[in-house]
Design a protein around this motif. Structure first.
Motif, PDB file in Angstrom:
ATOM      1  N   ALA A  50       0.819  -1.210   0.000  1.00 27.56           N
ATOM      2  CA  ALA A  50       0.000   0.000   0.000  1.00 27.56           C
ATOM      3  C   ALA A  50       0.857   1.265   0.000  1.00 27.56           C
ATOM      4  O   ALA A  50       0.474   2.288  -0.577  1.00 27.56           O
ATOM      5  CB  ALA A  50      -0.940   0.004   1.206  1.00 27.56           C
ATOM      6  N   VAL A  51       2.008   1.211   0.639  1.00 27.89           N
ATOM      7  CA  VAL A  51       2.905   2.367   0.668  1.00 27.89           C
ATOM      8  C   VAL A  51       3.501   2.599  -0.719  1.00 27.89           C
ATOM      9  O   VAL A  51       3.583   3.738  -1.193  1.00 27.89           O
ATOM     10  CB  VAL A  51       4.014   2.150   1.717  1.00 27.89           C
ATOM     11  N   TRP A  52       3.909   1.519  -1.379  1.00 30.26           N
ATOM     12  CA  TRP A  52       4.417   1.667  -2.736  1.00 30.26           C
ATOM     13  C   TRP A  52       3.321   2.168  -3.676  1.00 30.26           C
ATOM     14  O   TRP A  52       3.580   2.975  -4.581  1.00 30.26           O
ATOM     15  CB  TRP A  52       4.963   0.338  -3.263  1.00 30.26           C
ATOM     16  N   GLU A  53       2.100   1.711  -3.494  1.00 28.84           N
ATOM     17  CA  GLU A  53       0.991   2.162  -4.345  1.00 28.84           C
ATOM     18  C   GLU A  53       0.776   3.660  -4.209  1.00 28.84           C
ATOM     19  O   GLU A  53       0.512   4.351  -5.204  1.00 28.84           O
ATOM     20  CB  GLU A  53      -0.279   1.400  -3.979  1.00 28.84           C
ATOM     21  N   GLU A  54       0.918   4.159  -2.987  1.00 28.59           N
ATOM     22  CA  GLU A  54       0.754   5.605  -2.776  1.00 28.59           C
ATOM     23  C   GLU A  54       1.851   6.390  -3.484  1.00 28.59           C
ATOM     24  O   GLU A  54       1.614   7.444  -4.068  1.00 28.59           O
ATOM     25  CB  GLU A  54       0.751   5.882  -1.265  1.00 28.59           C
ATOM     26  N   MET A  55       3.074   5.870  -3.467  1.00 31.82           N
ATOM     27  CA  MET A  55       4.169   6.519  -4.197  1.00 31.82           C
ATOM     28  C   MET A  55       3.920   6.472  -5.695  1.00 31.82           C
ATOM     29  O   MET A  55       4.132   7.460  -6.423  1.00 31.82           O
ATOM     30  CB  MET A  55       5.493   5.832  -3.849  1.00 31.82           C
ATOM     31  N   LEU A  56       3.447   5.337  -6.189  1.00 31.03           N
ATOM     32  CA  LEU A  56       3.198   5.187  -7.621  1.00 31.03           C
ATOM     33  C   LEU A  56       2.046   6.060  -8.102  1.00 31.03           C
ATOM     34  O   LEU A  56       1.984   6.415  -9.287  1.00 31.03           O
ATOM     35  CB  LEU A  56       2.946   3.717  -7.955  1.00 31.03           C
ATOM     36  N   ASP A  57       1.135   6.426  -7.210  1.00 35.91           N
ATOM     37  CA  ASP A  57       0.086   7.381  -7.582  1.00 35.91           C
ATOM     38  C   ASP A  57       0.696   8.722  -7.992  1.00 35.91           C
ATOM     39  O   ASP A  57       0.186   9.399  -8.897  1.00 35.91           O
ATOM     40  CB  ASP A  57      -0.880   7.596  -6.410  1.00 35.91           C
ATOM     41  N   ILE A  58       1.778   9.109  -7.327  1.00 31.80           N
ATOM     42  CA  ILE A  58       2.466  10.350  -7.680  1.00 31.80           C
ATOM     43  C   ILE A  58       3.060  10.230  -9.083  1.00 31.80           C
ATOM     44  O   ILE A  58       3.019  11.170  -9.878  1.00 31.80           O
ATOM     45  CB  ILE A  58       3.580  10.648  -6.656  1.00 31.80           C
ATOM     46  N   VAL A  59       3.583   9.054  -9.395  1.00 30.57           N
ATOM     47  CA  VAL A  59       4.213   8.806 -10.691  1.00 30.57           C
ATOM     48  C   VAL A  59       3.175   8.657 -11.804  1.00 30.57           C
ATOM     49  O   VAL A  59       3.481   8.830 -12.979  1.00 30.57           O
ATOM     50  CB  VAL A  59       5.101   7.545 -10.590  1.00 30.57           C
ATOM     51  N   LYS A  60       1.936   8.363 -11.436  1.00 30.80           N
ATOM     52  CA  LYS A  60       0.823   8.183 -12.369  1.00 30.80           C
ATOM     53  C   LYS A  60       0.837   6.800 -13.030  1.00 30.80           C
ATOM     54  O   LYS A  60       0.731   6.664 -14.256  1.00 30.80           O
ATOM     55  CB  LYS A  60       0.793   9.272 -13.452  1.00 30.80           C
ATOM     56  N   CYS A  61       0.981   5.768 -12.214  1.00 35.39           N
ATOM     57  CA  CYS A  61       0.837   4.407 -12.709  1.00 35.39           C
ATOM     58  C   CYS A  61       0.334   3.512 -11.583  1.00 35.39           C
ATOM     59  O   CYS A  61       0.332   3.907 -10.411  1.00 35.39           O
ATOM     60  CB  CYS A  61       2.140   3.871 -13.296  1.00 35.39           C
ATOM     61  N   LYS A  62      -0.120   2.313 -11.940  1.00 39.34           N
ATOM     62  CA  LYS A  62      -0.754   1.398 -10.993  1.00 39.34           C
ATOM     63  C   LYS A  62      -0.064   0.038 -11.017  1.00 39.34           C
ATOM     64  O   LYS A  62       0.528  -0.365 -12.022  1.00 39.34           O
ATOM     65  CB  LYS A  62      -2.239   1.207 -11.358  1.00 39.34           C
ATOM     66  N   ILE A  63      -0.188  -0.684  -9.908  1.00 39.11           N
ATOM     67  CA  ILE A  63       0.311  -2.050  -9.837  1.00 39.11           C
ATOM     68  C   ILE A  63      -0.734  -2.994 -10.423  1.00 39.11           C
ATOM     69  O   ILE A  63      -1.894  -2.969 -10.031  1.00 39.11           O
ATOM     70  CB  ILE A  63       0.623  -2.453  -8.379  1.00 39.11           C
ATOM     71  N   LEU A  64      -0.324  -3.828 -11.366  1.00 41.46           N
ATOM     72  CA  LEU A  64      -1.207  -4.835 -11.955  1.00 41.46           C
ATOM     73  C   LEU A  64      -1.071  -6.176 -11.244  1.00 41.46           C
ATOM     74  O   LEU A  64      -2.061  -6.873 -11.032  1.00 41.46           O
ATOM     75  CB  LEU A  64      -0.886  -5.013 -13.444  1.00 41.46           C
ATOM     76  N   SER A  65       0.161  -6.556 -10.895  1.00 38.23           N
ATOM     77  CA  SER A  65       0.404  -7.833 -10.222  1.00 38.23           C
ATOM     78  C   SER A  65       1.796  -7.800  -9.620  1.00 38.23           C
ATOM     79  O   SER A  65       2.596  -6.905  -9.915  1.00 38.23           O
ATOM     80  CB  SER A  65       0.266  -9.010 -11.203  1.00 38.23           C
TER      81      SER A  65
END
Length: 453
Positions: A50-65
């Protein structure tokens, strides 16, 4: 390799990725709790998804798997890939993602995980096809440099290759966040030589040793050489045969449901699963609708992977494809150390020349750029016979893989067959650029090729 909400029929998609690699320690063995962990989950690997997902929101991409390995976790993203090891992370994003805007948040996350300083940072990318579509600091190289310089006082930036042609951009820092950059990262004069590419290397051979089980394999690569190694194959102008498999006939709804299974089947059909032997490979793949493809593979290239923090035995490769005509692009990246020529020792890992041919024969690019970035702190040990350094040997392997005429190639028994015409196959290229760089602690081999006319 794109998310549906980023792609529109009215505009092209930027395939070339922004590649960020941050080291917070020189090796996993330098992390205090490394030797007390029983599952490899220490250092950065303890950070919740969840912490990495929050960082990736800044980058503008999502985790698929995600695939969790012995030594690292491989996240497949809506725009490329994210790899997390105990002591470092690699964030590779394409399109108009804001890769560098994630760095301040990454540094905060690392501090919370017990890493108050950065050991080394690397940021690189191929020249953009459509720079005017980028946002934030990615609009131009100068702005990216300024952004990183504001965070790191010891950074150095380089342009490798033709400014008005295929080139590669690199930013790196010297060891230690507070290092003054007192020349340690300054390169020597680049050894830039354009050779006659019509000759055939007399030592070139397509013969690779037969595969043997990993537990019976002998290590062929010196640990000092293997400390850090990254090969990239960046391909454009893919042939129609190379592009066709990456278009989907599924509706968006159906495609989402079967994206993983469809991608694994496609990987098998076109030879991606044969790049490395299946018994050392864990593959995670995704087919996008209406087109595009991404995959991550974890490679257990040593049988004792995960048992000794000071001895890496697991690596990765990652592939991303934007197949649309006009801006077609495919990339391959791998950090498993490869021999620069076939060896008599039993091994499951292909030599560098064989790997290049396997990749190029899948995509049939009209143009491609290869970079090999390798640590050189023990470069004396890395020298080959007759005083040839690792990057010089790599340049020979590049040339042998791509310029040897098709009729002279000798297929090894396990070599995967390419689909369709041989028009874009390895062996039909001419070299257009060759540059070797020596940085503080790292060497780079850069070369560009294009199809013969």
């Amino acid at each position: 390799m794109f998310a549906d909400d980023q792609h529109t029929a009215s505009g092209p998609f930027e395939g070339p990725e922004k590649l960020l690699e941050i080291w917070f320690a020189s090796s996993p063995a330098d992390i205090p709790d490394a030797h007390s962990s029983t599952d490899g989950k220490y250092g950065l690997r303890k950070v919740p998804r969840a912490v990495w997902e929050e960082m990736l929101d800044i980058v503008k991409c999502k985790i698929l798997s995600v695939v969790e390995g012995m030594e690292m976790d491989a996240y497949l993203l809506s725009e490329s890939s994210f790899f997390v090891s105990p002591h470092r992370l690699i964030l590779k994003t394409c399109g108009t993602t804001l890769n560098l805007l994630g760095v301040p948040r990454i540094l905060e996350i690392a501090r919370d995980a017990g890493f108050p300083t950065v050991h080394r940072l690397f940021y690189s990318r191929k020249a953009f096809m459509f720079p005017e579509r980028q946002q934030g600091p990615h609009r131009e190289w100068k702005a990216e440099i300024e952004f990183l310089d504001n965070l790191f006082p010891n950074g150095s930036a380089y342009t490798v290759g033709k400014v008005n042609g295929d080139h590669w951009l690199l930013y790196l820092t010297a060891p230690g966040e507070l290092s003054s950059g007192s020349g340690d990262t300054a390169p020597s004069s680049p050894q830039s030589v354009l050779h006659n590419v019509d000759g055939v290397d007399p030592e070139a051979s397509d013969v690779s040793p037969p595969d043997t089980p990993a537990e019976e394999r002998e290590d062929e690569t010196d640990d000092a050489i293997a400390s850090d190694y990254t090969i990239e194959i960046l391909m454009t102008h893919l042939s129609p045969e190379g592009r066709a498999p990456f278009f989907s006939n599924s509706s968006p709804e159906d495609g989402d449901a079967t994206a993983g299974a469809d991608a694994l089947a496609l990987s098998s059909d076109i030879g991606i699963t044969n790049i490395f032997p299946s018994h050392i490979t864990t593959l995670d793949a995704y087919s996008f609708t209406p087109c595009g493809y991404s995959c991550n593979a974890l490679l257990k290239w040593r049988p004792d992977a995960g048992q000794d923090p000071a001895r890496s035995g697991e690596g990765y490769y990652t592939i991303h494809v934007t197949p649309e005509e006009g801006w077609s692009y495919a990339s391959f990246e791998c950090n498993v150390p490869l021999a620069t020529k076939p060896t008599n020792k039993p091994t499951s890992v292909p030599d560098l020349k064989t790997l290049i041919r396997r990749v190029v024969n899948i995509f049939h690019p009209g143009k491609l750029t290869l970079t090999l970035f390798i640590s050189s702190k023990d470069n004396d040990a890395a020298e080959e016979d007759e005083g040839e350094t690792t990057v010089e040997a790599a340049q020979r392997a590049f040339k042998a893989a791509l310029t040897l005429p098709a009729h002279a190639r000798r297929k090894s028994e396990g070599e995967p067959q390419c689909n369709g015409t041989e028009a874009g196959a390895a062996g039909l290229y001419k070299r257009t650029d060759k540059i070797n760089y020596e940085f503080g602690g790292y060497d780079l081999a850069f070369a560009s090729f294009e199809l013969r006319t």
